[in-house]
Design a protein around this motif. Structure first.
Motif, PDB file in Angstrom:
ATOM      1  N   ASN A  18       4.909   0.171   3.841  1.00  0.00           N
ATOM      2  CA  ASN A  18       4.977   1.127   3.961  1.00  0.00           C
ATOM      3  C   ASN A  18       4.487   1.903   2.419  1.00  0.00           C
ATOM      4  O   ASN A  18       4.454   2.793   1.761  1.00  0.00           O
ATOM      5  CB  ASN A  18       6.614   0.840   3.984  1.00  0.00           C
ATOM      6  CG  ASN A  18       7.626   2.605   3.853  1.00  0.00           C
ATOM      7  OD1 ASN A  18       7.330   3.760   4.751  1.00  0.00           O
ATOM      8  ND2 ASN A  18       8.131   2.217   2.835  1.00  0.00           N
ATOM      9  N   ALA A  19       4.671   0.794   1.313  1.00  0.00           N
ATOM     10  CA  ALA A  19       4.146   1.239   0.085  1.00  0.00           C
ATOM     11  C   ALA A  19       3.752   2.177  -0.517  1.00  0.00           C
ATOM     12  O   ALA A  19       3.461   3.079  -1.082  1.00  0.00           O
ATOM     13  CB  ALA A  19       4.676   0.389  -0.867  1.00  0.00           C
ATOM     14  N   LEU A  20       2.040   1.504   0.010  1.00  0.00           N
ATOM     15  CA  LEU A  20       0.885   2.175   0.145  1.00  0.00           C
ATOM     16  C   LEU A  20       1.106   3.912   0.968  1.00  0.00           C
ATOM     17  O   LEU A  20       0.296   4.616  -0.088  1.00  0.00           O
ATOM     18  CB  LEU A  20      -0.224   0.920   0.553  1.00  0.00           C
ATOM     19  CG  LEU A  20      -0.418   0.504  -0.101  1.00  0.00           C
ATOM     20  CD1 LEU A  20      -1.664  -0.724   0.892  1.00  0.00           C
ATOM     21  CD2 LEU A  20      -1.399   0.253  -1.488  1.00  0.00           C
ATOM     22  N   ASN A  21       1.660   3.444   1.586  1.00  0.00           N
ATOM     23  CA  ASN A  21       1.883   5.224   2.710  1.00  0.00           C
ATOM     24  C   ASN A  21       2.254   5.695   1.486  1.00  0.00           C
ATOM     25  O   ASN A  21       1.966   7.595   2.010  1.00  0.00           O
ATOM     26  CB  ASN A  21       2.401   4.704   3.730  1.00  0.00           C
ATOM     27  CG  ASN A  21       1.554   4.639   4.929  1.00  0.00           C
ATOM     28  OD1 ASN A  21      -0.109   4.710   4.742  1.00  0.00           O
ATOM     29  ND2 ASN A  21       1.553   4.084   5.620  1.00  0.00           N
ATOM     30  N   VAL A  22       3.772   5.416   0.907  1.00  0.00           N
ATOM     31  CA  VAL A  22       4.123   6.756   0.209  1.00  0.00           C
ATOM     32  C   VAL A  22       3.102   7.208  -0.737  1.00  0.00           C
ATOM     33  O   VAL A  22       2.958   8.347  -1.808  1.00  0.00           O
ATOM     34  CB  VAL A  22       5.578   5.804   0.284  1.00  0.00           C
ATOM     35  CG1 VAL A  22       6.400   6.480  -1.302  1.00  0.00           C
ATOM     36  CG2 VAL A  22       6.062   5.142   0.895  1.00  0.00           C
ATOM     37  N   VAL A  23       2.388   6.212  -1.293  1.00  0.00           N
ATOM     38  CA  VAL A  23       1.316   6.509  -2.713  1.00  0.00           C
ATOM     39  C   VAL A  23       0.603   7.450  -2.119  1.00  0.00           C
ATOM     40  O   VAL A  23      -0.256   8.395  -2.600  1.00  0.00           O
ATOM     41  CB  VAL A  23       1.080   5.476  -3.265  1.00  0.00           C
ATOM     42  CG1 VAL A  23      -0.069   5.836  -4.020  1.00  0.00           C
ATOM     43  CG2 VAL A  23       2.006   4.358  -3.635  1.00  0.00           C
ATOM     44  N   ALA A  24      -0.004   7.159  -0.541  1.00  0.00           N
ATOM     45  CA  ALA A  24      -1.042   7.728  -0.014  1.00  0.00           C
ATOM     46  C   ALA A  24      -0.422   9.124   0.166  1.00  0.00           C
ATOM     47  O   ALA A  24      -1.159  10.135  -0.272  1.00  0.00           O
ATOM     48  CB  ALA A  24      -1.916   7.826   0.835  1.00  0.00           C
ATOM     49  N   ASP A  25       0.601   9.853   0.243  1.00  0.00           N
ATOM     50  CA  ASP A  25       1.098  10.727   0.890  1.00  0.00           C
ATOM     51  C   ASP A  25       1.388  11.928  -0.221  1.00  0.00           C
ATOM     52  O   ASP A  25       1.759  12.688  -0.088  1.00  0.00           O
ATOM     53  CB  ASP A  25       2.172  10.516   1.537  1.00  0.00           C
ATOM     54  CG  ASP A  25       2.017  11.227   3.261  1.00  0.00           C
ATOM     55  OD1 ASP A  25       0.463  10.355   3.228  1.00  0.00           O
ATOM     56  OD2 ASP A  25       2.659   9.788   3.905  1.00  0.00           O
ATOM     57  N   SER A  26       1.883  11.025  -1.321  1.00  0.00           N
ATOM     58  CA  SER A  26       2.147  12.220  -2.536  1.00  0.00           C
ATOM     59  C   SER A  26       1.345  12.602  -3.558  1.00  0.00           C
ATOM     60  O   SER A  26       0.054  12.329  -3.551  1.00  0.00           O
ATOM     61  CB  SER A  26       2.206  11.186  -3.883  1.00  0.00           C
ATOM     62  OG  SER A  26       3.414   9.982  -3.149  1.00  0.00           O
ATOM     63  N   PRO A  27       1.381  14.350  -3.744  1.00  0.00           N
ATOM     64  CA  PRO A  27       0.691  14.870  -4.378  1.00  0.00           C
ATOM     65  C   PRO A  27      -0.585  14.445  -5.463  1.00  0.00           C
ATOM     66  O   PRO A  27      -0.066  13.159  -6.241  1.00  0.00           O
ATOM     67  CB  PRO A  27       1.376  16.156  -4.688  1.00  0.00           C
ATOM     68  CG  PRO A  27       2.613  15.904  -4.891  1.00  0.00           C
ATOM     69  CD  PRO A  27       2.815  14.397  -4.168  1.00  0.00           C
ATOM     70  N   LEU A  28      -1.439  14.157  -5.248  1.00  0.00           N
ATOM     71  CA  LEU A  28      -2.434  13.711  -6.094  1.00  0.00           C
ATOM     72  C   LEU A  28      -2.406  13.757  -7.430  1.00  0.00           C
ATOM     73  O   LEU A  28      -2.700  12.953  -8.282  1.00  0.00           O
ATOM     74  CB  LEU A  28      -4.377  13.966  -5.838  1.00  0.00           C
ATOM     75  CG  LEU A  28      -4.799  13.674  -4.676  1.00  0.00           C
ATOM     76  CD1 LEU A  28      -5.960  14.921  -4.610  1.00  0.00           C
ATOM     77  CD2 LEU A  28      -5.059  12.336  -4.453  1.00  0.00           C
ATOM     78  N   ASP A  29      -1.831  14.803  -8.548  1.00  0.00           N
ATOM     79  CA  ASP A  29      -1.668  15.425  -9.995  1.00  0.00           C
ATOM     80  C   ASP A  29      -0.705  14.889  -9.764  1.00  0.00           C
ATOM     81  O   ASP A  29      -0.183  14.057 -11.109  1.00  0.00           O
ATOM     82  CB  ASP A  29      -1.698  16.396  -9.807  1.00  0.00           C
ATOM     83  CG  ASP A  29      -0.642  17.514  -8.944  1.00  0.00           C
ATOM     84  OD1 ASP A  29      -0.219  16.794  -8.623  1.00  0.00           O
ATOM     85  OD2 ASP A  29      -0.564  18.174  -9.214  1.00  0.00           O
ATOM     86  N   LEU A  58      -8.084   2.977  -4.858  1.00  0.00           N
ATOM     87  CA  LEU A  58      -7.790   4.578  -4.821  1.00  0.00           C
ATOM     88  C   LEU A  58      -5.720   4.278  -5.132  1.00  0.00           C
ATOM     89  O   LEU A  58      -5.236   4.786  -5.343  1.00  0.00           O
ATOM     90  CB  LEU A  58      -7.805   5.444  -4.526  1.00  0.00           C
ATOM     91  CG  LEU A  58      -7.300   6.727  -4.572  1.00  0.00           C
ATOM     92  CD1 LEU A  58      -7.010   7.256  -5.623  1.00  0.00           C
ATOM     93  CD2 LEU A  58      -7.491   8.213  -3.532  1.00  0.00           C
ATOM     94  N   ALA A  59      -5.234   3.442  -4.058  1.00  0.00           N
ATOM     95  CA  ALA A  59      -3.797   3.454  -4.044  1.00  0.00           C
ATOM     96  C   ALA A  59      -3.545   2.781  -4.752  1.00  0.00           C
ATOM     97  O   ALA A  59      -2.353   3.367  -5.909  1.00  0.00           O
ATOM     98  CB  ALA A  59      -3.452   2.610  -2.600  1.00  0.00           C
TER      99      ALA A  59
END
Length: 91
Positions: A18-29, A58-59
């Motif tokens: 879940n923590a990695l998915n939250v990061v992956a779904d966040s705006p890149l900048d 990347l995560a």
């Protein structure tokens, strides 16, 4: 409590995912730091050693904007004995 060990391990895995998915779904900048702090660089060293590669996935780079969160996430995701991850041999 020993009977619940598999459930605790599954809950930990779900939490990390879940923590990695939250990061992956966040705006890149919003998450990519211009220059990771010394604390983040230290964690990056552990991550590079674990994965036996020159770059950091990347995560983890995206989480480095918050070095404390990066350290907590890596502490939860890394093996307790520090055993490096190795790709299985294909021979």
């Amino acid at each position: 409590m020993a009977d619940d060990a598999l459930w605790y391990e599954a809950a930990l895995l779900v939490g990390i995912t879940n923590a990695l998915n939250v990061v992956a779904d966040s705006p890149l900048d919003s998450l990519e730091p211009a220059s990771p702090s010394a604390e983040a660089q230290a964690v990056f060293g552990e991550i590079r050693a674990f994965y036996d590669r020159a770059d950091v996935p990347l995560a983890f780079r995206r989480v480095a904007a918050d070095p404390g969160y990066l350290a907590d996430l890596w502490g939860a995701a890394s093996p307790p004995d520090g055993t490096p991850c190795r790709t299985p041999s294909t021979s």
